[in-house]
Design a protein around this motif. Structure first.
Motif, PDB file in Angstrom:
ATOM      1  N   SER A   1      35.274  61.527  41.580  1.00 31.88           N
ATOM      2  CA  SER A   1      35.857  60.926  40.413  1.00 31.88           C
ATOM      3  C   SER A   1      37.212  60.442  40.860  1.00 31.88           C
ATOM      4  CB  SER A   1      35.781  61.832  39.241  1.00 31.88           C
ATOM      5  OG  SER A   1      36.585  62.933  39.494  1.00 31.88           O
ATOM      6  N   LEU A   2      37.890  59.507  40.151  1.00 28.25           N
ATOM      7  CA  LEU A   2      39.191  58.933  40.674  1.00 28.25           C
ATOM      8  C   LEU A   2      40.043  58.444  39.377  1.00 28.25           C
ATOM      9  CD1 LEU A   2      39.376  55.720  40.587  1.00 28.25           C
ATOM     10  CD2 LEU A   2      38.034  56.133  42.738  1.00 28.25           C
ATOM     11  N   TYR A   3      41.223  58.566  39.334  1.00 26.48           N
ATOM     12  CA  TYR A   3      42.012  57.856  38.388  1.00 26.48           C
ATOM     13  C   TYR A   3      42.641  56.744  39.232  1.00 26.48           C
ATOM     14  CZ  TYR A   3      41.131  62.113  35.597  1.00 26.48           C
ATOM     15  OH  TYR A   3      40.677  63.174  34.892  1.00 26.48           O
ATOM     16  N   CYS A   4      43.030  55.567  38.013  1.00 26.13           N
ATOM     17  CA  CYS A   4      43.582  54.584  38.787  1.00 26.13           C
ATOM     18  C   CYS A   4      44.387  53.807  37.538  1.00 26.13           C
ATOM     19  CB  CYS A   4      43.213  53.468  39.553  1.00 26.13           C
ATOM     20  SG  CYS A   4      41.876  52.712  38.722  1.00 26.13           S
ATOM     21  N   VAL A   5      45.715  53.005  37.797  1.00 23.57           N
ATOM     22  CA  VAL A   5      46.039  52.042  36.771  1.00 23.57           C
ATOM     23  C   VAL A   5      45.982  50.790  37.419  1.00 23.57           C
ATOM     24  CG1 VAL A   5      47.608  53.778  35.622  1.00 23.57           C
ATOM     25  CG2 VAL A   5      48.343  52.802  37.890  1.00 23.57           C
ATOM     26  N   ALA A   6      45.757  49.617  36.320  1.00 25.50           N
ATOM     27  CA  ALA A   6      45.543  48.322  36.899  1.00 25.50           C
ATOM     28  C   ALA A   6      46.285  47.468  35.634  1.00 25.50           C
ATOM     29  CB  ALA A   6      44.396  47.972  37.109  1.00 25.50           C
ATOM     30  N   GLY A   7      46.919  46.289  36.284  1.00 32.01           N
ATOM     31  CA  GLY A   7      47.478  45.427  35.271  1.00 32.01           C
ATOM     32  C   GLY A   7      46.948  44.150  35.230  1.00 32.01           C
ATOM     33  N   THR A   8      46.550  43.539  34.210  1.00 33.15           N
ATOM     34  CA  THR A   8      45.731  42.467  34.086  1.00 33.15           C
ATOM     35  C   THR A   8      46.546  41.150  34.275  1.00 33.15           C
ATOM     36  OG1 THR A   8      46.289  42.270  31.592  1.00 33.15           O
ATOM     37  CG2 THR A   8      44.237  43.742  32.334  1.00 33.15           C
ATOM     38  N   GLN A   9      45.500  40.127  34.458  1.00 34.85           N
ATOM     39  CA  GLN A   9      46.178  38.583  34.518  1.00 34.85           C
ATOM     40  C   GLN A   9      45.247  37.880  33.537  1.00 34.85           C
ATOM     41  OE1 GLN A   9      45.108  36.502  38.078  1.00 34.85           O
ATOM     42  NE2 GLN A   9      46.787  35.254  37.939  1.00 34.85           N
ATOM     43  N   ALA A  10      45.562  38.080  32.202  1.00 36.12           N
ATOM     44  CA  ALA A  10      44.730  37.242  31.165  1.00 36.12           C
ATOM     45  C   ALA A  10      45.195  35.923  31.018  1.00 36.12           C
ATOM     46  CB  ALA A  10      45.015  38.054  29.712  1.00 36.12           C
ATOM     47  N   GLU A  11      44.373  34.964  30.406  1.00 42.54           N
ATOM     48  CA  GLU A  11      44.521  33.488  30.202  1.00 42.54           C
ATOM     49  C   GLU A  11      45.636  33.501  29.248  1.00 42.54           C
ATOM     50  OE1 GLU A  11      40.972  31.896  28.812  1.00 42.54           O
ATOM     51  OE2 GLU A  11      40.000  32.280  30.749  1.00 42.54           O
ATOM     52  N   ASP A  12      45.748  34.265  28.197  1.00 40.39           N
ATOM     53  CA  ASP A  12      46.754  34.207  27.250  1.00 40.39           C
ATOM     54  C   ASP A  12      48.006  35.543  27.436  1.00 40.39           C
ATOM     55  OD1 ASP A  12      48.676  33.972  25.179  1.00 40.39           O
ATOM     56  OD2 ASP A  12      47.227  34.786  23.610  1.00 40.39           O
ATOM     57  N   ALA A  13      49.244  35.118  27.789  1.00 43.62           N
ATOM     58  CA  ALA A  13      50.212  36.312  28.018  1.00 43.62           C
ATOM     59  C   ALA A  13      50.143  37.148  27.163  1.00 43.62           C
ATOM     60  CB  ALA A  13      51.632  35.496  28.045  1.00 43.62           C
ATOM     61  N   SER A  14      49.968  36.992  25.821  1.00 46.71           N
ATOM     62  CA  SER A  14      49.946  38.112  25.002  1.00 46.71           C
ATOM     63  C   SER A  14      48.805  38.974  24.983  1.00 46.71           C
ATOM     64  CB  SER A  14      50.010  37.742  23.584  1.00 46.71           C
ATOM     65  OG  SER A  14      48.912  36.731  23.153  1.00 46.71           O
ATOM     66  N   SER A  15      47.623  38.700  25.828  1.00 45.27           N
ATOM     67  CA  SER A  15      46.593  39.572  25.980  1.00 45.27           C
ATOM     68  C   SER A  15      46.310  40.541  26.894  1.00 45.27           C
ATOM     69  CB  SER A  15      45.391  38.450  25.902  1.00 45.27           C
ATOM     70  OG  SER A  15      45.120  37.811  24.878  1.00 45.27           O
ATOM     71  N   ASN A  16      47.695  40.460  27.763  1.00 46.37           N
ATOM     72  CA  ASN A  16      47.625  41.235  28.957  1.00 46.37           C
ATOM     73  C   ASN A  16      47.897  42.842  28.604  1.00 46.37           C
ATOM     74  OD1 ASN A  16      47.635  39.697  31.682  1.00 46.37           O
ATOM     75  ND2 ASN A  16      49.026  38.457  30.455  1.00 46.37           N
ATOM     76  N   SER A  17      47.520  43.595  29.662  1.00 41.33           N
ATOM     77  CA  SER A  17      47.382  44.956  29.432  1.00 41.33           C
ATOM     78  C   SER A  17      47.749  45.744  30.712  1.00 41.33           C
ATOM     79  CB  SER A  17      46.460  45.601  28.318  1.00 41.33           C
ATOM     80  OG  SER A  17      45.043  45.143  29.038  1.00 41.33           O
ATOM     81  N   ILE A  18      47.835  46.984  30.529  1.00 34.45           N
ATOM     82  CA  ILE A  18      47.871  48.044  31.671  1.00 34.45           C
ATOM     83  C   ILE A  18      46.617  48.959  31.301  1.00 34.45           C
ATOM     84  CG2 ILE A  18      48.756  49.655  33.137  1.00 34.45           C
ATOM     85  CD1 ILE A  18      51.498  48.650  31.821  1.00 34.45           C
ATOM     86  N   GLY A  19      45.416  48.867  32.299  1.00 35.55           N
ATOM     87  CA  GLY A  19      44.480  49.655  32.158  1.00 35.55           C
ATOM     88  C   GLY A  19      44.806  51.130  32.778  1.00 35.55           C
ATOM     89  N   ILE A  20      44.458  52.069  32.244  1.00 40.24           N
ATOM     90  CA  ILE A  20      44.587  53.472  32.742  1.00 40.24           C
ATOM     91  C   ILE A  20      43.020  53.945  32.691  1.00 40.24           C
ATOM     92  CG2 ILE A  20      45.274  55.784  32.594  1.00 40.24           C
ATOM     93  CD1 ILE A  20      47.014  53.496  30.450  1.00 40.24           C
TER      94      ILE A  20
END
Length: 470
Positions: A86-105
């Motif tokens: 098992s593991l943990y990571c963080v990732a940053g999105t590249q969404a089509e709309d700037a307001s739809s972006n997020s950081i995934g934990i």
């Protein structure tokens, strides 16, 4: 937008009998080694995934493609070899709309695969025990990992994200809006750790959270970002206007950021790396084709600056096990290895021109000083072992044992250990520091997590001292 990930593939060959040949003695033609980026797929041929090349291979995604991610250092063990992982990571999105972006934990559990012992083996008994473990693990190999996900809103695309080694819940992001932000994800990680690892959460509502600190002093967006492994909380950020800013932590949980940037490059700063052994030394690379070594106490010029490539230098990696070594990857697809004890133009230790498209990520293995991984826009992730050399006698002996002869290209570098394919538009890779041999990679169509079957898994030299610290 969820995307299906294609896995590593190999060429499928149709069986052909020659006319007049006896069915009991079919003609054996030498197999051709298919080279990605060189050989084409003919009509009626297809590429198929070969599971035997991996001890472990799985895919997952967080909805939108991610340009950048980082593995979270956890407390599940410093050196882990037993499946399931098992593991943990963080990732940053590249969404089509700037307001739809997020950081995934992300928490990924139930990562199944074939178990191998760390080498070297101690006895034949261990070897037989390893074989039995491998067999039992293979039975569960088709089981899918369980992903649990928390999403935190981020304004604009995340160009790069990095977790602090000493306090992994503290993460920094470079945004396309030109802001560098520092976040505390402790509560999200604790929530994931307390949840049932057998239950996938899938898509979830995006949480709005205020960052700990926002820096708006950069004149443009950027990609270069790195935490110091020696001084907790010390951070570097570099932008497309050739400026590098140093962050120093303060007692109030904030950061003091020097308004005067480090100036020495004539074009965009693409990557930054702190020295793994000296707290005031860091390296940078730039579109100007140079790799520079800096003293953090001197801002007006680097201590050393070398013309490293004839094109943009996109990425660098400082070897944590052999601190005199730095690797660099260029826009022309080349990668070079440098020895800082004799760091000057054209003095590279090794230079490879295998990739045909820009290098997008490069990283030394945290467990093998001579091994590094490279990703490229040619949709290949390659693993290299610089300790390997061509041995004609050994090659002849190996070919003699093959059931079917293979016409291997003569120009393949002997240091090329593994080629991983199946992802489209590869962007970034990382070795897992606590699971020897494991790699994660992100591309336009999602993530892969895998362990190649031919990568040796050895204990790092510092394991004993690290265990005492833990």
């Amino acid at each position: 937008m969820a995307r299906t990930l294609k896995r590593k593939k190999i060429l499928k060959k149709s069986k052909v009998k020659s006319k007049g040949a006896s069915s009991s003695n079919p003609q054996q033609n030498p197999a051709k080694v298919w080279q990605p980026g060189v050989d084409m797929i003919n009509e009626g041929e297809e590429l198929q995934f070969d599971r035997s090349a991996y001890d472990c291979l799985h895919a997952f995604n967080v909805g939108w493609p991610c340009l950048s991610f980082d593995i979270i250092r956890d407390e599940q063990g410093l050196v882990r070899t037993g499946f399931p992982h098992s593991l943990y990571c963080v990732a940053g999105t590249q969404a089509e709309d700037a307001s739809s972006n997020s950081i995934g934990i992300v928490r990924l559990s139930n990562i199944s695969g074939k178990k191998r012992n760390l080498v070297p083996m101690q006895s034949d008994d261990n070897e037989s025990e390893s074989d039995s473990d491998s067999s039992s693990d293979e039975e569960d190999e088709d089981s899918k990992p369980v992903m649990q996900l928390r999403m935190v809103a981020h304004q604009g695309c995340v160009n790069r994200i990095r977790s602090m080694m000493q306090e992994p819940h503290i993460c920094a992001t470079w945004g396309e809006n030109g802001y560098v932000q520092v976040w505390d994800f402790r509560s999200h990680l604790n929530s994931l750790a307390a949840s049932d690892p057998e239950v996938s959460t899938g898509a979830c509502a995006t949480i709005r959270q205020a960052p700990l600190h926002i820096f708006t002093g950069h004149k443009d967006e950027g990609y270069a970002l790195d935490w110091s492994s020696i001084t907790p909380g010390r951070l570097l950020s570099g932008d497309c206007k050739s400026c590098i800013h140093l962050w120093n932590p303060t007692s109030g949980g904030k950061w003091a950021i020097d308004k005067e940037p480090f100036k020495g490059h004539s074009a965009s700063v693409e990557d930054l790396q702190w020295s793994p052994t000296e707290g005031d030394v860091f390296a940078s690379c730039s579109v100007d084709g140079r790799v520079a070594i800096w003293d953090a106490r001197v801002r007006n010029q680097p201590a050393v600056s070398v013309k490293a490539h004839n094109s943009d230098v996109n990425v660098i990696s400082w070897n944590r096990l052999a601190s005199c070594m730095i690797a660099s990857g260029s826009d022309d697809g080349s990668l070079s290895i440098w020895d800082l004890r004799s760091f000057k133009e054209d003095s590279f230790v090794a230079h490879f021109q295998y990739h045909k498209q820009p290098i997008t990520s490069i990283e030394w293995s945290p467990h093998e000083a001579s091994t590094l991984a490279v990703s490229s826009s040619d949709d290949q992730l390659t693993i290299w072992d610089l300790s390997l050399e061509r041995d004609a006698e050994e090659e002849a002996e190996f070919k003699a044992k093959l059931k079917q002869q293979a016409d291997a290209p003569e120009d393949l570098p002997p240091q090329l250990l593994f080629v991983h394919q199946g992802q489209k538009s590869l962007k970034e890779l990382h070795w897992h520091g606590q699971i020897p041999g494991m790699l994660l990679s992100t591309a336009h169509d999602g993530f892969n997590v895998f362990i190649p079957s031919n990568v040796e898994m050895t204990l790092p030299e510092l394991t004993g001292s690290l265990s005492k610290l833990g």
